[in-house]
Design a protein around this motif. Structure first.
Motif, mmCIF file in Angstrom:
data_model
loop_
_atom_site.group_PDB
_atom_site.id
_atom_site.type_symbol
_atom_site.label_atom_id
_atom_site.label_comp_id
_atom_site.label_asym_id
_atom_site.label_seq_id
_atom_site.Cartn_x
_atom_site.Cartn_y
_atom_site.Cartn_z
ATOM 1 N N TYR A 28 0.867 -1.177 0.000
ATOM 2 C CA TYR A 28 0.000 0.000 0.000
ATOM 3 C C TYR A 28 0.901 1.223 0.000
ATOM 4 C CZ TYR A 28 -3.601 -3.310 1.444
ATOM 5 O OH TYR A 28 -4.455 -4.369 1.497
ATOM 6 N N ALA A 30 1.149 4.789 1.149
ATOM 7 C CA ALA A 30 0.524 5.812 2.007
ATOM 8 C C ALA A 30 1.401 7.060 1.922
ATOM 9 C CB ALA A 30 0.381 5.272 3.420
ATOM 10 N N GLY A 31 2.326 7.246 2.885
ATOM 11 C CA GLY A 31 3.269 8.368 2.795
ATOM 12 C C GLY A 31 4.477 8.023 1.940
ATOM 13 N N GLY A 32 4.725 6.731 1.768
ATOM 14 C CA GLY A 32 5.798 6.263 0.885
ATOM 15 C C GLY A 32 7.194 6.287 1.493
ATOM 16 N N THR A 33 7.339 6.652 2.778
ATOM 17 C CA THR A 33 8.700 6.800 3.331
ATOM 18 C C THR A 33 9.429 5.457 3.449
ATOM 19 O OG1 THR A 33 7.884 6.745 5.614
ATOM 20 C CG2 THR A 33 8.151 8.913 4.613
ATOM 21 N N ASP A 34 8.704 4.407 3.782
ATOM 22 C CA ASP A 34 9.332 3.075 3.831
ATOM 23 C C ASP A 34 9.409 2.463 2.435
ATOM 24 O OD1 ASP A 34 9.929 2.790 6.576
ATOM 25 O OD2 ASP A 34 7.830 2.364 7.011
ATOM 26 N N ILE A 35 8.350 2.642 1.651
ATOM 27 C CA ILE A 35 8.308 2.082 0.287
ATOM 28 C C ILE A 35 9.468 2.649 -0.547
ATOM 29 C CG2 ILE A 35 6.969 2.134 -1.887
ATOM 30 C CD1 ILE A 35 5.444 0.394 -0.099
ATOM 31 N N GLY A 100 11.854 10.894 12.998
ATOM 32 C CA GLY A 100 12.473 11.266 11.724
ATOM 33 C C GLY A 100 12.833 12.742 11.643
ATOM 34 N N THR A 109 2.895 8.131 7.818
ATOM 35 C CA THR A 109 1.556 7.994 8.396
ATOM 36 C C THR A 109 1.558 7.011 9.562
ATOM 37 O OG1 THR A 109 0.945 6.167 6.933
ATOM 38 C CG2 THR A 109 0.506 8.412 6.123
ATOM 39 N N ASN A 113 3.330 3.266 9.853
ATOM 40 C CA ASN A 113 4.209 2.949 10.982
ATOM 41 C C ASN A 113 3.786 1.635 11.635
ATOM 42 O OD1 ASN A 113 5.286 3.864 14.081
ATOM 43 N ND2 ASN A 113 6.565 4.435 12.363
ATOM 44 N N ASP A 122 8.246 4.048 16.250
ATOM 45 C CA ASP A 122 8.059 4.941 17.399
ATOM 46 C C ASP A 122 6.619 5.061 17.883
ATOM 47 O OD1 ASP A 122 10.673 5.518 17.859
ATOM 48 O OD2 ASP A 122 10.721 7.274 16.560
ATOM 49 N N VAL A 165 -5.036 -1.344 7.320
ATOM 50 C CA VAL A 165 -5.243 -0.590 8.566
ATOM 51 C C VAL A 165 -6.103 0.617 8.211
ATOM 52 C CG1 VAL A 165 -4.174 0.770 10.406
ATOM 53 C CG2 VAL A 165 -3.026 -1.293 9.561
ATOM 54 N N LYS A 182 12.603 8.460 23.704
ATOM 55 C CA LYS A 182 13.429 7.501 22.979
ATOM 56 C C LYS A 182 14.870 7.961 22.980
ATOM 57 C CE LYS A 182 13.433 8.930 18.105
ATOM 58 N NZ LYS A 182 13.107 8.485 16.751
HETATM 59 C C1 LIG Z 1 14.963 9.006 6.850
HETATM 60 C C2 LIG Z 1 13.937 8.195 7.598
HETATM 61 C C3 LIG Z 1 13.832 8.342 8.983
HETATM 62 C C4 LIG Z 1 12.894 7.590 9.691
HETATM 63 N N1 LIG Z 1 12.821 7.755 11.044
HETATM 64 C C5 LIG Z 1 11.929 7.032 11.743
HETATM 65 C C6 LIG Z 1 11.844 7.184 13.163
HETATM 66 O O1 LIG Z 1 12.553 7.975 13.793
HETATM 67 N N2 LIG Z 1 10.926 6.417 13.814
HETATM 68 C C7 LIG Z 1 10.096 5.532 13.157
HETATM 69 O O2 LIG Z 1 9.271 4.892 13.798
HETATM 70 N N3 LIG Z 1 10.165 5.383 11.813
HETATM 71 C C8 LIG Z 1 11.053 6.100 11.101
HETATM 72 N N4 LIG Z 1 11.119 5.937 9.742
HETATM 73 C C9 LIG Z 1 10.233 4.930 9.097
HETATM 74 C C10 LIG Z 1 8.940 5.449 8.430
HETATM 75 O O3 LIG Z 1 8.973 6.830 8.178
HETATM 76 C C11 LIG Z 1 7.686 5.037 9.190
HETATM 77 O O4 LIG Z 1 7.585 3.647 9.356
HETATM 78 C C12 LIG Z 1 6.390 5.582 8.524
HETATM 79 O O5 LIG Z 1 5.471 5.811 9.557
HETATM 80 C C13 LIG Z 1 5.746 4.687 7.458
HETATM 81 O O6 LIG Z 1 4.565 5.329 6.989
HETATM 82 P P1 LIG Z 1 4.341 5.652 5.444
HETATM 83 O O7 LIG Z 1 3.007 6.280 5.327
HETATM 84 O O8 LIG Z 1 5.472 6.398 4.871
HETATM 85 O O9 LIG Z 1 4.320 4.158 4.867
HETATM 86 P P2 LIG Z 1 4.596 3.640 3.389
HETATM 87 O O10 LIG Z 1 6.036 3.760 3.053
HETATM 88 O O11 LIG Z 1 3.620 4.207 2.416
HETATM 89 O O12 LIG Z 1 4.254 2.092 3.627
HETATM 90 C C14 LIG Z 1 5.036 1.350 4.540
HETATM 91 C C15 LIG Z 1 4.512 -0.085 4.660
HETATM 92 O O13 LIG Z 1 3.264 -0.092 5.317
HETATM 93 C C16 LIG Z 1 2.238 -0.619 4.472
HETATM 94 N N5 LIG Z 1 1.082 0.263 4.691
HETATM 95 C C17 LIG Z 1 1.049 1.620 4.615
HETATM 96 N N6 LIG Z 1 -0.155 2.073 4.995
HETATM 97 C C18 LIG Z 1 -0.908 0.980 5.293
HETATM 98 C C19 LIG Z 1 -2.246 0.795 5.741
HETATM 99 N N7 LIG Z 1 -3.079 1.823 5.989
HETATM 100 N N8 LIG Z 1 -2.687 -0.474 5.946
HETATM 101 C C20 LIG Z 1 -1.865 -1.532 5.726
HETATM 102 N N9 LIG Z 1 -0.589 -1.424 5.304
HETATM 103 C C21 LIG Z 1 -0.117 -0.176 5.093
HETATM 104 C C22 LIG Z 1 2.794 -0.618 3.054
HETATM 105 O O14 LIG Z 1 2.286 -1.712 2.313
HETATM 106 C C23 LIG Z 1 4.285 -0.764 3.313
HETATM 107 O O15 LIG Z 1 4.609 -2.124 3.464
HETATM 108 C C24 LIG Z 1 12.034 6.678 9.009
HETATM 109 C C25 LIG Z 1 12.129 6.546 7.613
HETATM 110 C C26 LIG Z 1 13.061 7.287 6.906
HETATM 111 C C27 LIG Z 1 13.139 7.129 5.413
#
Ligand SMILES: Cc1cc2nc3c(=O)[nH]c(=O)nc-3n(C[C@H](O)[C@H](O)[C@H](O)COP(=O)(O)OP(=O)(O)OC[C@H]3O[C@@H](n4cnc5c(N)ncnc54)[C@H](O)[C@@H]3O)c2cc1C
Length: 285
Positions: A28, A30-35, A100, A109, A113, A122, A165, A182
């Motif tokens: 999925y 969402a914010g794309g930070t992990d993708i 982050g 998002t 997370n 976190d 979710v 933390k």
């Molecule tokens: C530079 C950097 C620093 C970071 N620092 C931290 C930090 O300090 N602490 C921390 O906890 N994390 C950190 N992160 C990790 C990341 O930002 C978080 O995990 C973020 O909350 C993921 O949300 P997203 O919307 O970007 O997810 P996405 O990248 O869009 O998706 C992440 C995963 O979740 C799944 N997904 C997304 N939304 C849903 C949904 N609604 N239902 C089911 N599955 C879903 C996707 O399929 C994918 O597998 C960091 C990442 C980066 C790149």
């Protein structure tokens, strides 16, 4: 997989996602930070990408029926700035505020997370401490999973294929308190070496109820139940706090890795617990 062309799908509503997923494992967006990190490192598997980022039904933060509802697409920034959460779910606000960098916080998002299910995520310790429920949806069926049991191992959780979710529900307990701290290599832009979240409810000076959760000190985030037992029903004094700090160190199950040593992480669980409770000035001499 390099230069892979993914199957890109964009549903109009959450109820359509299970049909689009068609029993397959999907990503999925969402914010794309992990993708984006997976993409950059060529670690994306050959799975369809379902773009949920503009689904309005996954947005919103509201209080109703003695609970706060947070949509899965709410970002760290919107959580950190929300007045309801600032007043009633401080631990979550504390975590979202320092996660982050500002750019990451604007994108990342709460749903992502949770779904990423990292032991260092976190927002998961605060959600556990606050008795949060993860609301998940598949087709037209929704169910709630306690945040405490949502993750099953590092990177895995109880979501079925095609399930998403939808958001989080936090029960509101008036006159309760919570906090999160933390430790990372730097204040921001650092994955936690160790994190602790605490929720508590006072009866006069006595701790009537308390929940403590830890992150980055085990394969998943989990509760420190023996430490909770020490503190429940007690008036906090420096001696009792010391006893609780010693107990939480024994409950942590950290490993040595490139971020930190197990010994240091264990010691820091006690330090963070003391700081959270001290900061809130509930200690009697
Ligand atoms: C530079 C950097 C620093 C970071 N620092 C931290 C930090 O300090 N602490 C921390 O906890 N994390 C950190 N992160 C990790 C990341 O930002 C978080 O995990 C973020 O909350 C993921 O949300 P997203 O919307 O970007 O997810 P996405 O990248 O869009 O998706 C992440 C995963 O979740 C799944 N997904 C997304 N939304 C849903 C949904 N609604 N239902 C089911 N599955 C879903 C996707 O399929 C994918 O597998 C960091 C990442 C980066 C790149």
């Amino acid at each position: 997989m390099e230069n892979m062309l993914m199957d890109y799908l964009r549903p109009d509503k959450v109820g359509d996602i299970a049909r689009l997923a068609d029993g397959r494992g999907v990503y999925y967006l969402a914010g794309g930070t992990d993708i984006m990190v997976l993409k950059k490192e060529n670690l994306l598997e050959d799975k369809p990408l379902i773009d949920i980022s503009s689904l309005q039904e996954l947005k919103g933060i509201e209080e109703r029926d003695a609970s706060i509802y947070i949509g899965a697409l709410e970002t760290m920034t919107s959580i950190a700035k929300n007045p309801i959460l600032q007043e009633k779910a401080t631990a979550l606000v504390d975590a979202a505020s320092i996660m982050g960098s500002p750019i990451i916080r604007n994108l990342a998002t709460i749903g992502g997370n949770l779904a990423n299910s990292s032991p260092a995520a976190d927002l998961i310790p605060p959600l556990i401490a606050l008795s949060g429920q993860v609301i998940v949806q598949k087709a037209d069926r929704t169910r709630e999973i306690p945040a405490e049991s949502f993750c099953t191992s590092a990177g895995s959780n109880l979501l079925d294929n095609g399930e998403i979710v939808r958001g989080v529900r936090i029960p509101v307990q008036e006159n309760s308190f919570s906090g999160f701290m933390k430790l990372g290599p730097r204040a921001a832009l650092a994955i936690s070496k160790v994190s602790v979240a605490v929720w508590w409810f006072l009866n006069g000076e006595e701790i009537y109820d308390i929940k403590i959760a830890m992150g980055a000190v085990g394969p998943i985030c989990f509760r420190a139940k023996f430490t909770e037992k020490i503190l429940k029903g007690r008036v906090l004094s420096p001696d009792i706090l010391e006893e609780a700090a010693e107990m939480i160190e024994t409950e942590a199950r950290p490993i040595d890795d490139f971020r930190s040593t197990a010994d240091y992480r264990r010691k820091m669980t006690g330090v963070l617990l003391k700081r959270i409770l001290n900061k809130n000035e509930i200690i009697s001499e």
